[in-house]
Write a protein that holds these residues in place. Structure first.
Motif, PDB file in Angstrom:
ATOM      1  N   GLU A  43       0.835  -1.213   0.000  1.00 38.03           N
ATOM      2  CA  GLU A  43       0.000   0.000   0.000  1.00 38.03           C
ATOM      3  C   GLU A  43       0.864   1.255   0.000  1.00 38.03           C
ATOM      4  O   GLU A  43       0.537   2.244  -0.666  1.00 38.03           O
ATOM      5  CB  GLU A  43      -0.937   0.002   1.206  1.00 38.03           C
ATOM      6  N   PHE A  44       1.955   1.238   0.728  1.00 31.13           N
ATOM      7  CA  PHE A  44       2.858   2.382   0.765  1.00 31.13           C
ATOM      8  C   PHE A  44       3.492   2.630  -0.599  1.00 31.13           C
ATOM      9  O   PHE A  44       3.521   3.760  -1.096  1.00 31.13           O
ATOM     10  CB  PHE A  44       3.937   2.166   1.837  1.00 31.13           C
ATOM     11  N   PHE A  50       1.419   6.334  -7.137  1.00 26.53           N
ATOM     12  CA  PHE A  50       0.280   7.149  -7.536  1.00 26.53           C
ATOM     13  C   PHE A  50       0.608   8.637  -7.423  1.00 26.53           C
ATOM     14  O   PHE A  50       0.346   9.417  -8.343  1.00 26.53           O
ATOM     15  CB  PHE A  50      -0.939   6.803  -6.686  1.00 26.53           C
ATOM     16  N   LEU A  51       1.198   9.031  -6.300  1.00 33.32           N
ATOM     17  CA  LEU A  51       1.548  10.435  -6.122  1.00 33.32           C
ATOM     18  C   LEU A  51       2.608  10.879  -7.116  1.00 33.32           C
ATOM     19  O   LEU A  51       2.544  11.992  -7.655  1.00 33.32           O
ATOM     20  CB  LEU A  51       2.010  10.685  -4.687  1.00 33.32           C
ATOM     21  N   TYR A  52       3.607  10.030  -7.366  1.00 36.24           N
ATOM     22  CA  TYR A  52       4.662  10.375  -8.320  1.00 36.24           C
ATOM     23  C   TYR A  52       4.079  10.592  -9.714  1.00 36.24           C
ATOM     24  O   TYR A  52       4.382  11.581 -10.381  1.00 36.24           O
ATOM     25  CB  TYR A  52       5.727   9.281  -8.350  1.00 36.24           C
ATOM     26  N   THR A  53       3.251   9.686 -10.163  1.00 35.18           N
ATOM     27  CA  THR A  53       2.671   9.800 -11.497  1.00 35.18           C
ATOM     28  C   THR A  53       1.768  11.027 -11.608  1.00 35.18           C
ATOM     29  O   THR A  53       1.837  11.770 -12.587  1.00 35.18           O
ATOM     30  CB  THR A  53       1.855   8.537 -11.828  1.00 35.18           C
ATOM     31  N   PHE A  91      -6.405   2.451 -11.779  1.00 36.93           N
ATOM     32  CA  PHE A  91      -6.766   1.135 -12.308  1.00 36.93           C
ATOM     33  C   PHE A  91      -5.604   0.154 -12.183  1.00 36.93           C
ATOM     34  O   PHE A  91      -5.773  -0.975 -11.706  1.00 36.93           O
ATOM     35  CB  PHE A  91      -7.191   1.256 -13.767  1.00 36.93           C
ATOM     36  N   VAL A  92      -4.420   0.568 -12.598  1.00 34.45           N
ATOM     37  CA  VAL A  92      -3.254  -0.320 -12.565  1.00 34.45           C
ATOM     38  C   VAL A  92      -2.896  -0.693 -11.139  1.00 34.45           C
ATOM     39  O   VAL A  92      -2.620  -1.862 -10.837  1.00 34.45           O
ATOM     40  CB  VAL A  92      -2.058   0.345 -13.292  1.00 34.45           C
ATOM     41  N   LEU A  93      -2.905   0.269 -10.239  1.00 31.07           N
ATOM     42  CA  LEU A  93      -2.514  -0.023  -8.865  1.00 31.07           C
ATOM     43  C   LEU A  93      -3.540  -0.910  -8.155  1.00 31.07           C
ATOM     44  O   LEU A  93      -3.160  -1.800  -7.398  1.00 31.07           O
ATOM     45  CB  LEU A  93      -2.300   1.273  -8.088  1.00 31.07           C
ATOM     46  N   GLY A  99      -4.711  -8.349  -4.880  1.00 33.26           N
ATOM     47  CA  GLY A  99      -4.453  -9.693  -4.403  1.00 33.26           C
ATOM     48  C   GLY A  99      -3.539  -9.754  -3.200  1.00 33.26           C
ATOM     49  O   GLY A  99      -3.609 -10.674  -2.399  1.00 33.26           O
ATOM     50  N   ILE A 100      -2.692  -8.744  -3.042  1.00 36.49           N
ATOM     51  CA  ILE A 100      -1.750  -8.732  -1.932  1.00 36.49           C
ATOM     52  C   ILE A 100      -2.368  -8.092  -0.695  1.00 36.49           C
ATOM     53  O   ILE A 100      -2.280  -8.614   0.402  1.00 36.49           O
ATOM     54  CB  ILE A 100      -0.457  -8.005  -2.328  1.00 36.49           C
ATOM     55  N   SER A 101      -2.984  -6.937  -0.896  1.00 40.54           N
ATOM     56  CA  SER A 101      -3.516  -6.225   0.259  1.00 40.54           C
ATOM     57  C   SER A 101      -4.878  -6.762   0.691  1.00 40.54           C
ATOM     58  O   SER A 101      -5.315  -6.503   1.794  1.00 40.54           O
ATOM     59  CB  SER A 101      -3.615  -4.736  -0.029  1.00 40.54           C
ATOM     60  N   GLY A 102      -5.559  -7.477  -0.178  1.00 38.37           N
ATOM     61  CA  GLY A 102      -6.823  -8.091   0.195  1.00 38.37           C
ATOM     62  C   GLY A 102      -7.995  -7.161   0.263  1.00 38.37           C
ATOM     63  O   GLY A 102      -8.964  -7.436   0.938  1.00 38.37           O
ATOM     64  N   GLU A 103      -7.931  -6.055  -0.428  1.00 38.68           N
ATOM     65  CA  GLU A 103      -9.022  -5.096  -0.368  1.00 38.68           C
ATOM     66  C   GLU A 103     -10.255  -5.596  -1.117  1.00 38.68           C
ATOM     67  O   GLU A 103     -11.365  -5.354  -0.694  1.00 38.68           O
ATOM     68  CB  GLU A 103      -8.598  -3.756  -0.955  1.00 38.68           C
TER      69      GLU A 103
END
Length: 105
Positions: A43-44, A50-53, A91-93, A99-103
């Motif tokens: 998530e970090f 996201f912020l960089y882009t 969308f990409v993130l 699958g990793i963070s389980g949201e």
């Protein structure tokens, strides 16, 4: 005259299932699992990407349309390009980290 059949149709019958008991918001056993820390790391990193882009797209647009630095007033990605960059990055993130963070699973 009121039809009693219609009024009784809105009364729900007794439930044929039982709700599970509420789970606690935070469990202490979660701190000992690697999946918890992996989700925090993912998530970090996703937030940083996201912020960089987003910020680099906005700064790039501003520098491309600045006439003082040789930019063209019609140059840059424009507001639509900025919105596409933000939406595409979300969308990409979400696709990569769900699958990793389980949201969403």
């Amino acid at each position: 005259m009121i039809n009693n059949d219609v009024e009784q149709a809105h009364i729900s019958p007794a439930k044929d299932y039982h709700d599970p008991p509420p789970s606690p918001l935070f469990e202490h056993d979660e701190l000992t699992k690697w999946s918890f820390y992996r989700a925090i790391i993912v998530e970090f990193v996703a937030t940083l990407l996201f912020l960089y882009t987003t910020i680099s797209t906005i700064i790039g647009h501003k520098s491309q349309i600045d006439p003082n630095s040789g930019g063209d007033k019609c140059g840059g990605v424009g507001l639509l390009g900025i919105s596409w960059a933000v939406g595409g990055m979300i969308f990409v993130l979400v696709y990569c980290t769900a699958g990793i963070s389980g949201e969403f699973f």
